[in-house]
Design a protein around this motif. Structure first.
Motif, short mmCIF file in Angstrom:
data_model
loop_
_atom_site.label_atom_id
_atom_site.label_comp_id
_atom_site.label_asym_id
_atom_site.label_seq_id
_atom_site.Cartn_x
_atom_site.Cartn_y
_atom_site.Cartn_z
N THR A 113 -10.46 5.05 -3.37
CA THR A 113 -9.35 4.65 -4.26
C THR A 113 -8.14 3.62 -3.41
N GLU A 114 -8.89 3.81 -1.85
CA GLU A 114 -7.93 2.39 -0.94
C GLU A 114 -8.26 1.19 -1.10
N MET A 130 -5.02 6.91 6.90
CA MET A 130 -4.14 7.28 6.03
C MET A 130 -2.93 7.18 5.62
N PRO A 131 -3.09 6.90 3.79
CA PRO A 131 -1.82 6.68 3.47
C PRO A 131 -0.56 7.81 3.97
N HIS A 153 1.06 4.82 -2.77
CA HIS A 153 0.95 6.47 -1.77
C HIS A 153 0.34 7.75 -3.08
N LEU A 186 0.88 -1.57 -0.07
CA LEU A 186 0.20 -0.20 0.09
C LEU A 186 0.99 1.08 -0.47
N ASN A 229 -12.71 6.21 -0.07
CA ASN A 229 -12.90 4.92 0.27
C ASN A 229 -12.37 3.83 -0.75
N LYS A 261 -13.66 10.02 6.16
CA LYS A 261 -13.41 9.54 4.90
C LYS A 261 -15.39 9.08 4.02
N THR A 300 -3.32 7.23 -3.77
CA THR A 300 -4.70 6.99 -3.04
C THR A 300 -4.14 8.58 -2.47
N GLY A 303 -9.86 11.82 4.03
CA GLY A 303 -9.36 11.33 4.36
C GLY A 303 -9.71 11.60 6.19
#
Lengths: 271, 305, 438
Positions: free
Chosen positions: A137-138, C290-291, A117, A113, A135, A130, A120, A127
């Motif tokens: 892209t996650e 989060m990233p 970066h 993940l 969501n 939420k 995302t 973030g």
């Protein structure tokens, strides 16, 4: 006829009084597997570090080519404030390391993940609240991670701690992680180090699949001659920081200068 | 520019610098062998000040009159006991953490620093403590109005520091144990393979560092006459600045850095501001670490990728 | 077999005891046994001897226990967790919404059940929770050892005090401005230290913290020097919490028609603080998922690997510093408004060390652990008020012991688990892969 993806022109790398690379020039063709070999201390990893942006070459130019347009690696490193090796990765060069540099205390998926970066959403408010875009892209990133795990046959390790994996799988994980950055050129630094013969065979299959199925160019430093000879399209031989041979595997294998460098015999004796 | 004021600052600066150099030795040698900044080193210096004062008080109790004898005895006893401190701290707080996380040794060192400060504060009280004046008088140059003076105590400080440094340099460069220290500093793994007892060398380095700090602590205590449990903090940072200035890991660098720091600090205090002289030292540290982190006599370390 | 081993063991332990006793006596003896009084001394031999004896006994006890079977089995179980006790979650844990809601309601209604003294302790504890969370971002998540964190704490506190003195800043304005001002200071501090690592970073940040404190102490005209400056009390929508309105307008109790109580001010501070802390806890929790949060932790793990993945390590470090600093500044405002005045003695290195102890004890990176540690390290000294003299000593011992025993903190760190969005994703990619390693 494929063009070059990487051009190294007259690169010299000096550390104080030591010259690690002297006037190195070669080209890596697009879609090809290029191997960089040479005795220990020949300057291979130093060259790698120049190509991947960790060192700034003292002289010479390194260019990453895409659609005929070159990007100067040296420029990327020396950009004020925002410059650095990370720009080289974003331009499309990924790498692995001689001593595996995984995030050992994070899970396998997390390692992958992090590599994604850039794709995302890193927007603070998305973030924290939420948002739907966050969501989405996650989820995409997790799926992409699973995709590469499947490609590397590491699916059952997905939610294990990266440091717990056996050595061979850690090496594959590092490659999977590098692939998650969507590179054009992947640089592998001694990927077969420490692998037994069957693991090395798996590795060579992996590298060839990467090249054929994923439209990738590969630059690899290796000492395992069996691996090098079987998968390389093109070999560059370094010794004492200089290029002593450059050609197809069969050309290089029969080059007296190469034999001399590896066996330590003087060139006059061999010729 | 008034020659006498300048000369006075230079004299004070060099004396101060000698002390900084002595304590910087501890930082630089420990960093050389185990790549760690001994955060508690300043407090070891503080402990030595107390031990020196206690020894002096005991000698006084037993009616010792001779000043040279008292001086030498205090120096020796303080060095020995402080050496034990150095040894114990390494064994208890640093050796168990050699394979641990990156932050563990540093946090442990902070813990030791807090322990030493509070231990002394609880056992000896929080007030300033003092010692009687041992050596008074000075050499004076110039007239009654404009003069520069160097006190006998300052001469003693310079002499003792010089002797201590000379002995240390000799040991490092011309004895076997010194050779082993240098080898361990360059490459611990290979030295161990070649038969050097690296654990013992590391302990030795800690003891030497504590010993030179003890010389500094004794001299400072006798010179300034008063001290408290908190003197280690600022001295620690300043001595570290000196070590970094000269090039951390280098013994001559520690001496050079100490002298430079002492001189510049004295000049700053004399000509700019005394209140902010500590700020000057801290700012100097930040500036050096930013522009030339390997110091004057060090080599830039190439990051191995 | 055991009978033959016993005498050997006893002799070994006895030698160890004697050795430790002698060393402890040499080391601890002079300072504990000969107490300076003026230029002479008094003896406290009993104290010195008993101290050495305790140390020796402790050492022997530890050696003995480590040799017994019970302990070695416990150690084996401890060492079996590779990765130093970090594990990955199963992914099927339900988020404890009920518990969190309960805790939140309990915390919010706390002032109505507690007396003034306890409320004061609670406010202090929450301030340290905030500080711990802030430093946790820098040290725990990003792995940057900042020993000068107290500087940002001071920025927030002095912003309120000096802000009200010079430009009429009130509690709410300071609360809004402090995170940005402190964050800005964090950015300024971060720039020189970006290239430094580990120990050097620690010392430089320590230096910065000290510079700030020294400037605050010496710049009499601006900051009030060692005496400090007063800080204003909070207001609720313009309503003051005093008995009589001092700035024109109506005091709080008159507006709501209730009798005056000096406690209302503290209730108000507590509730606002509790809400802010809850918000920060939630934000940090989200940040970690989060990233950005992952990048911090990756940076802590291996900076070079991060760079090779295209991570801009400069921005990542900067963001950690700035967010941590903002939180510290926020805490500073609450501290100033609670105490009513600020002076440099509240912002010494010991404060930084204390906040560091909170982060270290709680588990570098664990939010829950930091909250727990902050509560414990604030409440325990209050409970053990009689032993206040030993507070610093205990902290020091705790730090050393924690590093030897549990360097990753008391609360075990767990990594989150991730699963693909649908089975088909995995099936497709598995079918595509060649028969590698099967």
């Amino acid at each position: 006829m494929s063009g070059a993806v990487l051009s190294v022109e007259n690169v010299t790398m000096r550390f104080g009084g030591i010259v690690a690379n002297r006037n190195v020039s070669f080209e890596a063709k697009e879609g090809a597997i290029t191997a960089l070999i040479g005795p220990n201390g020949a300057g291979k990893t130093t060259l790698f570090n120049c190509i991947t942006g960790f060192y700034r070459a003292s002289e010479g130019r390194i260019g990453l080519w895409s659609d005929g347009v070159p990007t100067d690696i040296g420029d990327l490193i020396t950009k004020p404030i925002v410059g650095g090796s990370h720009l080289v990765t974003r331009a499309g060069i990924a790498r692995t390391f001689q001593n595996i540099r995984l995030f050992k205390e994070m899970s396998v998926i997390e390692n992958l993940l992090i590599a994604q970066h850039l794709s995302t959403t890193n927007n603070l408010s998305s973030g924290i609240f939420k948002s739907r875009r966050f969501n989405k892209t996650e989820i995409e990133a997790v799926d992409r991670a699973y995709y590469w795990l499947a490609q590397m046959n590491l699916l059952e390790d997905a939610n294990r701690l990266a440091g717990e994996l056996p050595y061979g799988r850690q090496r594959r994980l590092e490659i999977a992680r590098a692939m998650c950055t969507s590179p054009k050129l992947i640089c592998l630094d001694e990927p077969a180090a420490g692998l037994n013969p069957s693991e090395t065979r798996e590795l060579s299959q992996v590298i060839q699949i990467l090249r054929s199925e994923h439209d990738l160019s590969v630059l690899v430093i290796e000492h395992d001659m069996g691996l090098v000879m079987s998968i390389s399209d093109h070999i560059v031989v370094l010794d004492h920081g200089e290029v002593i041979s450059d050609g197809t595997p069969s050309e290089v294998a029969s080059d007296p200068a190469v034999i001399a460098a590896y066996l330590g015999v003087s060139e006059e004796e061999v010729a | 520019m008034d020659f006498y004021i300048l000369a006075q600052q230079l004299v004070n600066g060099i004396t101060l610098g000698a002390i900084y150099g002595l304590i910087a030795v501890g930082y630089t040698m420990v960093y050389g062998v185990i790549r760690m900044i001994n955060f508690a080193h300043g407090d070891v210096y503080m402990v030595s000040a107390y031990i020196a004062a206690i020894t002096l008080a005991v000698l006084h109790f037993f009616g010792v009159q001779s000043v040279p004898f008292a001086l030498i005895t205090v120096l020796v006893i303080t060095c020995v006991i402080t050496g034990f401190y150095g040894w114990s701290i390494e064994r208890v707080a640093y050796r168990p953490l050699r394979g641990s996380t990156k932050l563990a040794p540093l946090i442990s060192a902070i813990g030791i620093s807090l322990m030493l400060q509070s231990y002394v504060q609880i056992a000896q009280g929080a007030r300033d403590q003092g010692v009687p004046v041992l050596i008074s008088g000075a050499f004076r140059l110039g007239s009654d109005r404009d003069f520069v003076q160097i006190t006998y105590m300052q001469v003693v400080i310079l002499a003792a520091s010089f002797i201590a440094m000379a002995i240390l340099t000799y040991v490092i460069n011309h004895t076997q144990i010194g050779r082993q220290c240098r080898a361990t500093q360059q490459n611990r793994g290979i030295s161990a393979i070649l038969g050097v007892n690296t654990d013992r060398i590391i302990s030795t380095v800690f003891v030497i560092g504590a010993g030179t700090a003890a010389v500094g602590g004794t001299l400072v205590t006798i010179n300034y006459g008063s001290f408290n449990f908190f003197i280690g903090f600022v001295m620690g940072i300043k001595a570290f600045t000196a070590a970094v200035l000269g090039g951390i890991g280098s013994l001559p660098g520690a001496i050079l850095g100490g002298l430079l720091l002492g001189l510049t600090e004295a000049l700053f205090a004399g000509y700019v501001s005394t209140d902010y002289k500590d700020v000057f030292a801290f700012a100097l540290l930040i500036i050096i670490l930013f522009f030339r982190p390997y110091g004057l006599m060090g080599q830039p370390e190439i990051q191995k990728v | 077999m055991d009978n033959a081993v016993k005498p050997v063991l006893i002799v070994k332990l006895a030698k160890e005891a004697l050795f430790t006793f002698v060393i402890a006596l040499i080391v601890l003896g002079p300072i504990s046994g000969l107490v300076l009084e003026g230029f002479s001394f008094r003896t406290e031999l009993a104290r010195a001897l008993s101290l050495a004896a305790v140390v020796a006994a402790g050492r022997v006890l530890i050696s003995f226990l480590l040799g017994t079977r019970i302990c070695s089995r416990a150690l084996q179980r401890f060492n079996r967790n590779s990765g130093g006790g970090v594990t990955v979650r199963k992914g099927d844990e339900k988020f404890p919404y009920a518990v969190i809601a309960l805790v939140f309601m309990a915390g919010l209604s706390f002032p109505f059940f507690a007396d003034k003294y306890i409320l004061g302790v609670a406010i202090l504890a929450l301030i340290y929770v905030l500080l711990g969370l802030g430093l946790n971002i820098v040290v725990g998540l990003a792995g940057l050892l900042d020993l000068g964190f107290v500087a940002f704490y001071a920025v927030g506190a002095y912003l309120l005090a000096l802000g009200s003195q010079y430009i009429g800043l009130g509690f709410w304005s300071a609360l809004l401005i402090a995170p940005f001002l402190a964050g800005f200071c964090g950015m300024i501090l971060a720039f020189p230290v970006l290239r430094m690592h580990g120990d050097y970073l620690a010392i430089v940040t320590l230096g910065f913290g000290e510079i700030i404190r020294l400037v605050l102490t010496n710049w009499l005209e601006f900051t009030g020097g060692p005496n400090g400056a007063p800080a204003p009390a909070p207001t609720f929508l313009g309503l003051e919490f005093t008995r009589t309105a001092r700035q024109g307008g109506v005091p709080f109790h008159e507006y709501f028609g209730i009798p005056y109580s000096a406690d209302y001010k503290f209730w108000f501070i507590y509730i606002v603080l509790f809400l802010v802390v809850s918000g920060v806890v939630y934000s940090v929790h989200r940040l970690r998922a989060m990233p950005l949060g992952r990048l911090w932790e990756a940076l802590r793990e291996d900076e070079i690997a991060c760079r090779s993945l295209g991570v801009n390590h400069v921005f990542t470090k900067l963001s950690a510093f700035m967010l941590g600093a903002s939180t510290g500044g926020l805490a500073g405002v609450f501290f100033a408004v609670h105490q009513g005045f600020v002076n440099p003695t509240s912002f010494t290195f010991f404060e930084s060390a204390l906040i560091l102890a909170i982060v270290v004890l709680g588990g570098l990176g664990s939010t829950f652990g930091v909250i727990l540690a902050a509560l414990v390290l604030t409440i325990l000294p209050e409970v053990l008020r009689d032993f206040a003299e030993y507070r610093v000593l205990v902290f020091g011992i705790l730090m050393v012991v924690m590093m030897i025993w549990k360097p990753r903190g008391l609360v075990r760190i767990t990594r989150p688990a991730f699963f693909p969005s649908s089975k088909s994703v995995v099936e497709i990619s598995t079918n595509q892969a060649l028969e590698v390693g099967r």
